[in-house]
Design a protein around this motif. Structure first.
Motif, mmCIF file in Angstrom:
data_model
loop_
_atom_site.group_PDB
_atom_site.id
_atom_site.type_symbol
_atom_site.label_atom_id
_atom_site.label_comp_id
_atom_site.label_asym_id
_atom_site.label_seq_id
_atom_site.Cartn_x
_atom_site.Cartn_y
_atom_site.Cartn_z
ATOM 1 N N PRO A 1 -17.286 2.883 39.269
ATOM 2 C CA PRO A 1 -18.519 2.782 38.484
ATOM 3 C C PRO A 1 -19.771 2.925 39.351
ATOM 4 O O PRO A 1 -19.791 2.542 40.517
ATOM 5 N N MET A 2 -20.828 3.447 38.743
ATOM 6 C CA MET A 2 -22.102 3.575 39.444
ATOM 7 C C MET A 2 -22.693 2.214 39.784
ATOM 8 O O MET A 2 -23.380 2.060 40.789
ATOM 9 N N ASP A 3 -22.445 1.219 38.906
ATOM 10 C CA ASP A 3 -23.012 -0.106 39.117
ATOM 11 C C ASP A 3 -21.990 -1.169 38.754
ATOM 12 O O ASP A 3 -20.841 -0.858 38.407
ATOM 13 N N ASN A 4 -22.384 -2.425 38.843
ATOM 14 C CA ASN A 4 -21.470 -3.545 38.608
ATOM 15 C C ASN A 4 -20.982 -3.573 37.167
ATOM 16 O O ASN A 4 -21.782 -3.517 36.229
ATOM 17 N N GLN A 5 -19.673 -3.665 36.996
ATOM 18 C CA GLN A 5 -19.047 -3.715 35.674
ATOM 19 C C GLN A 5 -18.087 -4.908 35.576
ATOM 20 O O GLN A 5 -17.092 -4.849 34.868
ATOM 21 N N SER A 6 -18.418 -5.991 36.271
ATOM 22 C CA SER A 6 -17.538 -7.159 36.272
ATOM 23 C C SER A 6 -17.374 -7.723 34.865
ATOM 24 O O SER A 6 -18.325 -7.773 34.081
ATOM 25 N N GLY A 7 -16.148 -8.153 34.557
ATOM 26 C CA GLY A 7 -15.880 -8.809 33.277
ATOM 27 C C GLY A 7 -15.754 -7.872 32.103
ATOM 28 O O GLY A 7 -15.719 -8.326 30.949
ATOM 29 N N THR A 8 -15.642 -6.572 32.340
ATOM 30 C CA THR A 8 -15.561 -5.627 31.227
ATOM 31 C C THR A 8 -14.136 -5.418 30.731
ATOM 32 O O THR A 8 -13.928 -4.723 29.737
#
Length: 292
Positions: free
Chosen positions: A37-44
């Motif tokens: 991912p380009m940026d943070n996607q925690s918890g998805t």
């Protein structure tokens, strides 16, 4: 023998130190393509989007989407077969069945399993600090070396004949930690606060009047992002040996073999429910035909 082809992703973003450590270590044992991912996607979790965009990266591609998007694109949008998906190294542990179920790190491997590709989800923790935050201050070398060893050993055997993925938690601060075969522990609750005025914006975002805080309770006496360590004997004994959380308390490498697609369960109670429904439907049809 040619090197295996690994698709490497994460949920902390393509510039995350944990991913960089894995890339550096795994390139010695495999051909590695990064799609992250380009940026943070925690918890998805395994959330997918229908449209995305990509940017070229020296190691592969950055995707404007979730870890599951990255895996879907990497496995179906690029040329070449992938032998294994590696997701991580996450900046914090993924232990306990509820946390594992919503983790973007694990969600990437679940997406891979539905696309018939095995995976290793690797998360890092600190035996005293718990979370590795800020990640720039920690060394992810130990989890990366554990991942390389698991990659080599699992692909040379028949591990993935019956297992879809390995969920792994490895300490960054215990260099000679033992490895423990584990299962995600079932221990979870929710703490709800109404009309919150003083809170962590990481949890709630921009302040609003009448905000409600819905916080995880995943360790004894901790709410939200609190550190459950250092562990006392009461906390240690709460989690049986063989659970992933007990392994974390002991500073071990936790390895949980998991299956991903939902499996049907045979149960007499549900069979009776279905039979009863059909009997009642048939009775109503007969009553209607007889004009009752």
């Amino acid at each position: 023998m040619s090197k295996p082809h690994v698709l490497l992703t994460n949920d902390d973003g393509i510039d995350a130190p944990g991913l960089a450590a894995l890339y550096e270590e795994l390139t010695g044992a495999a051909e590695v393509t990064v799609v992250a991912p380009m940026d943070n996607q925690s918890g998805t979790g395994r959330t997918r989007t229908h449209r995305t965009a990509r940017e070229e990266h020296p190691w592969g591609y950055a995707i404007d989407g979730t870890p599951a998007d990255c895996v879907a694109y990497g496995l179906r949008g690029l040329d070449g077969d992938v032998d294994l998906v590696v997701s991580g190294c996450n900046h914090g542990p993924n232990a306990g069945n509820y946390v594992v179920g919503r983790s973007g790190t694990v969600g990437a491997c679940i997406e891979a399993a539905f696309l018939d590709t095995p995976g290793i989800a690797i998360s890092a923790y600190h035996n005293r600090d718990f979370f590795v935050h800020p990640p720039e201050e920690y060394d992810f070398g130990r989890p990366a070396r554990v991942t390389r060893e698991l990659l080599v050993r699992s692909l040379s055997g028949d591990i993935f004949d019956t297992v879809d993925m390995l969920n792994v938690n490895a300490p960054v601060d215990v260099p000679e930690s033992d490895m423990r075969l584990t299962e995600p522990h079932h221990d979870y609750d929710i703490h709800v606060e109404h009309d919150v005025t003083d809170r962590d914006e990481v949890d709630l975002g921009k302040p609003r009047d009448g905000d409600i805080a819905i916080r995880d309770v995943v360790w004894p006496n901790t709410i939200g992002w609190e550190n459950p360590f250092p562990a006392d004997d009461e906390v240690r004994e709460r989690y049986p040996v063989g659970t992933d959380r007990r392994a974390l308390i002991e500073g071990e490498v936790s390895v949980s073999p998991l299956t991903a697609p939902a499996a049907a369960v045979e149960t007499a109670a549900v069979e009776e429910l279905v039979a009863g429904f059909n009997d009642s439907e048939a009775a109503r049809e007969r009553a209607t035909e007889e004009g009752l």
